[in-house]
Design a protein around this motif. Sequence first.
Motif, PDB file in Angstrom:
ATOM      1  N   HIS A 214       0.823  -1.213   0.000  1.00 19.02           N
ATOM      2  CA  HIS A 214       0.000   0.000   0.000  1.00 19.02           C
ATOM      3  C   HIS A 214       0.856   1.261   0.000  1.00 19.02           C
ATOM      4  N   ALA A 215       1.944   1.247   0.776  1.00 22.84           N
ATOM      5  CA  ALA A 215       2.820   2.416   0.823  1.00 22.84           C
ATOM      6  C   ALA A 215       3.493   2.641  -0.519  1.00 22.84           C
ATOM      7  N   ALA A 216       3.932   1.575  -1.166  1.00 21.28           N
ATOM      8  CA  ALA A 216       4.583   1.709  -2.473  1.00 21.28           C
ATOM      9  C   ALA A 216       3.620   2.283  -3.505  1.00 21.28           C
ATOM     10  N   ALA A 217       2.399   1.804  -3.484  1.00 22.06           N
ATOM     11  CA  ALA A 217       1.410   2.301  -4.447  1.00 22.06           C
ATOM     12  C   ALA A 217       1.114   3.785  -4.214  1.00 22.06           C
ATOM     13  N   ASP A 218       0.987   4.195  -2.959  1.00 26.48           N
ATOM     14  CA  ASP A 218       0.697   5.594  -2.659  1.00 26.48           C
ATOM     15  C   ASP A 218       1.894   6.488  -2.979  1.00 26.48           C
ATOM     16  N   ALA A 219       3.101   6.023  -2.635  1.00 21.56           N
ATOM     17  CA  ALA A 219       4.298   6.826  -2.882  1.00 21.56           C
ATOM     18  C   ALA A 219       4.546   7.023  -4.371  1.00 21.56           C
ATOM     19  N   ALA A 220       4.166   6.022  -5.183  1.00 24.42           N
ATOM     20  CA  ALA A 220       4.371   6.133  -6.633  1.00 24.42           C
ATOM     21  C   ALA A 220       3.556   7.271  -7.228  1.00 24.42           C
ATOM     22  N   LYS A 221       2.495   7.672  -6.560  1.00 21.09           N
ATOM     23  CA  LYS A 221       1.650   8.753  -7.057  1.00 21.09           C
ATOM     24  C   LYS A 221       2.113  10.123  -6.565  1.00 21.09           C
ATOM     25  N   ASP A 222       3.116  10.115  -5.704  1.00 17.17           N
ATOM     26  CA  ASP A 222       3.585  11.362  -5.095  1.00 17.17           C
ATOM     27  C   ASP A 222       4.442  12.129  -6.106  1.00 17.17           C
ATOM     28  N   GLY A 223       4.243  13.398  -6.187  1.00 17.57           N
ATOM     29  CA  GLY A 223       5.009  14.215  -7.130  1.00 17.57           C
ATOM     30  C   GLY A 223       6.303  14.750  -6.575  1.00 17.57           C
ATOM     31  N   ALA A 224       6.682  14.345  -5.350  1.00 12.07           N
ATOM     32  CA  ALA A 224       7.915  14.844  -4.749  1.00 12.07           C
ATOM     33  C   ALA A 224       9.131  14.352  -5.524  1.00 12.07           C
ATOM     34  N   VAL A 225      10.214  15.105  -5.421  1.00 10.89           N
ATOM     35  CA  VAL A 225      11.466  14.699  -6.056  1.00 10.89           C
ATOM     36  C   VAL A 225      11.888  13.334  -5.544  1.00 10.89           C
ATOM     37  N   GLU A 226      11.736  13.123  -4.238  1.00 16.59           N
ATOM     38  CA  GLU A 226      12.022  11.818  -3.648  1.00 16.59           C
ATOM     39  C   GLU A 226      11.003  11.530  -2.562  1.00 16.59           C
ATOM     40  N   ALA A 227      10.229  10.465  -2.738  1.00 14.53           N
ATOM     41  CA  ALA A 227       9.323   9.976  -1.701  1.00 14.53           C
ATOM     42  C   ALA A 227       9.959   8.727  -1.103  1.00 14.53           C
ATOM     43  N   VAL A 228       9.830   8.577   0.204  1.00 15.31           N
ATOM     44  CA  VAL A 228      10.511   7.483   0.889  1.00 15.31           C
ATOM     45  C   VAL A 228       9.499   6.574   1.570  1.00 15.31           C
ATOM     46  N   VAL A 229       9.537   5.296   1.220  1.00 11.63           N
ATOM     47  CA  VAL A 229       8.800   4.274   1.968  1.00 11.63           C
ATOM     48  C   VAL A 229       9.738   3.786   3.055  1.00 11.63           C
ATOM     49  N   LEU A 230       9.412   4.120   4.290  1.00  9.13           N
ATOM     50  CA  LEU A 230      10.325   3.924   5.408  1.00  9.13           C
ATOM     51  C   LEU A 230       9.740   2.959   6.431  1.00  9.13           C
ATOM     52  N   LEU A 231      10.426   1.836   6.624  1.00  9.87           N
ATOM     53  CA  LEU A 231      10.137   0.974   7.764  1.00  9.87           C
ATOM     54  C   LEU A 231      11.004   1.446   8.924  1.00  9.87           C
ATOM     55  N   SER A 232      10.400   2.131   9.872  1.00 11.09           N
ATOM     56  CA  SER A 232      11.082   2.563  11.095  1.00 11.09           C
ATOM     57  C   SER A 232      10.069   2.391  12.213  1.00 11.09           C
ATOM     58  N   PRO A 233       9.942   1.169  12.740  1.00 13.68           N
ATOM     59  CA  PRO A 233       8.738   0.769  13.477  1.00 13.68           C
ATOM     60  C   PRO A 233       8.499   1.454  14.816  1.00 13.68           C
ATOM     61  N   ALA A 234       9.550   1.966  15.461  1.00 14.08           N
ATOM     62  CA  ALA A 234       9.430   2.544  16.805  1.00 14.08           C
ATOM     63  C   ALA A 234       8.865   1.534  17.799  1.00 14.08           C
ATOM     64  N   CYS A 235       9.104   0.259  17.528  1.00 10.59           N
ATOM     65  CA  CYS A 235       8.548  -0.838  18.333  1.00 10.59           C
ATOM     66  C   CYS A 235       9.479  -2.037  18.286  1.00 10.59           C
ATOM     67  N   ALA A 236       9.402  -2.852  19.314  1.00 12.88           N
ATOM     68  CA  ALA A 236      10.008  -4.170  19.245  1.00 12.88           C
ATOM     69  C   ALA A 236       9.247  -5.025  18.239  1.00 12.88           C
ATOM     70  N   SER A 237       9.864  -6.118  17.825  1.00 13.31           N
ATOM     71  CA  SER A 237       9.306  -6.942  16.744  1.00 13.31           C
ATOM     72  C   SER A 237       8.558  -8.163  17.248  1.00 13.31           C
ATOM     73  N   PHE A 238       8.599  -8.430  18.560  1.00  8.23           N
ATOM     74  CA  PHE A 238       8.291  -9.770  19.051  1.00  8.23           C
ATOM     75  C   PHE A 238       6.834 -10.192  18.909  1.00  8.23           C
ATOM     76  N   ASP A 239       5.934  -9.273  18.562  1.00 10.06           N
ATOM     77  CA  ASP A 239       4.550  -9.694  18.364  1.00 10.06           C
ATOM     78  C   ASP A 239       4.387 -10.454  17.048  1.00 10.06           C
ATOM     79  N   GLN A 240       5.255 -10.141  16.064  1.00 13.79           N
ATOM     80  CA  GLN A 240       5.113 -10.777  14.751  1.00 13.79           C
ATOM     81  C   GLN A 240       6.394 -11.443  14.241  1.00 13.79           C
ATOM     82  N   TYR A 241       7.556 -11.034  14.774  1.00 11.06           N
ATOM     83  CA  TYR A 241       8.832 -11.539  14.269  1.00 11.06           C
ATOM     84  C   TYR A 241       9.749 -11.907  15.435  1.00 11.06           C
TER      85      TYR A 241
END
Length: 466
Positions: free
Chosen positions: A412-439
């Motif tokens: 979903h983030a990739a699809a939305d960012a592809a429509k962005d007209g910015a010079v550079e749009a960034v899809v950023l995984l920076s969870p601000a969380c530990a991973s242990f609920d899913q990984y």
Amino acid sequence: MIPARSFEGRSVALFGLGGSGVATAKALAAGGAAVTAWDDNPESVCKAEREGLQTANLRGADWSTFSSLVLSPGVPLTHPKPHWSVELARAADVEIIGDVELFSRERTARAPGAPFIAVTGTNGKSTTTALTGHILRAAGRDTQVGGNIGRAVMTLDPPEPTRNYVVECSSYQIDLAPSINPSAGILLNITPDHLDRHGTMQHYASIKERLVAGSETAIVGVDDIWSAQIADRLERTGREVVRISKRLALTGGLYADGTELMQARDGKIRKVASLEGICSLRGQHNAQNALAALAACLKVGLKHDEIQAGLSTFPGLAHRMEQVARKGNVLFVNDSKATNADAAAPALSSFPRIYWIAGGLAKEGGIEPLRGFFPRIAKAYLIGEAAPAFSATLGDDVAYEISGTLDAAVAHAAADAAKDGAVEAVVLLSPACASFDQYRNFEVRGDSFRQAVAALAGVDMIGGTN
């Protein structure tokens, strides 16, 4: 491996048979100690026995026969309650130490002059450790890198006078290393973390202080009040202190002026290195990491041009603002190591137009401390247990969706960012969380992000896994 010869002929108890615990047990045995090892996990005990280690339940042991308890760093020492092995050791007046203490004793016994750089801090220590090791190796130094990053410290090559060591130390490891004595000790920063293990900020900060207090040269980031006070205390005791700052123009020490690294000394200011154009060291937080590495490398005798060459060729670390792919104007960045809000802040501060993937197992305070970065976020994609709480914090200030899973968030983030007209749009995984609920850990989460990005049509992957 470093055989722990300073324990030759002694009987040693060891608790905790994960990777570093097994490595430490083998190092003790190789040094001539009689090791009795145990773990609360029966599978870990069986694995250790298959690797030839002697095991026995330490609950029933005669603790008067042991000279030391070597404790794995993850086992509770003080909070929320001492582990039962700790209580038994204390009752028998048996010292309690860890693998970094074993390393420190072996270096002192074998090659006390071997350059030893120890790195700690709430955030940034892995990058600083890797960067420092890279600079030393690029300059032709025989360099061993390990500790809380990569190789367990006792699996490194044995100390020799010209062999350099760069060791990442967590607060857990420092707590078990009373005689740690680096040539250069680095304290990057102190912010609330691991309080379930240490009880209070005062206790947590005091443990971090031990590393630099035992150093020949203490390199201390002074951008937070806890670390600044530590620098002042050490200086009053006569310790050599090098202050570093990513945001303050210091009158004495090393500081960042944009991408330029400056030195203030004896009333004079000069540029000593530059981060201009080094993508792997993008952002203010990496300026602090580079300043620390610079100070440490100067301490052990490198020249400025050698340090600049190492900075310029640093490839970066996987899962730490790792640029993994591009698709048109969209950059995909894996910052899975950001397991709390403070760790996520550097990435959020480094890009102006962000499609942010966040969530997991939340830590105290959630993402409220990141509110100042909300204007940079085009949209947030929330995953894991923290999604409802994070959505409440974002409220009407940031567009968001509850994606649930990382695969859905990436798509979903990739699809939305592809429509962005910015010079550079960034899809950023920076969870601000530990991973242990899913990984299982942040590395698996980051690898999953990379795989989800690679599965997108038309992406150009960047540089493997660093």
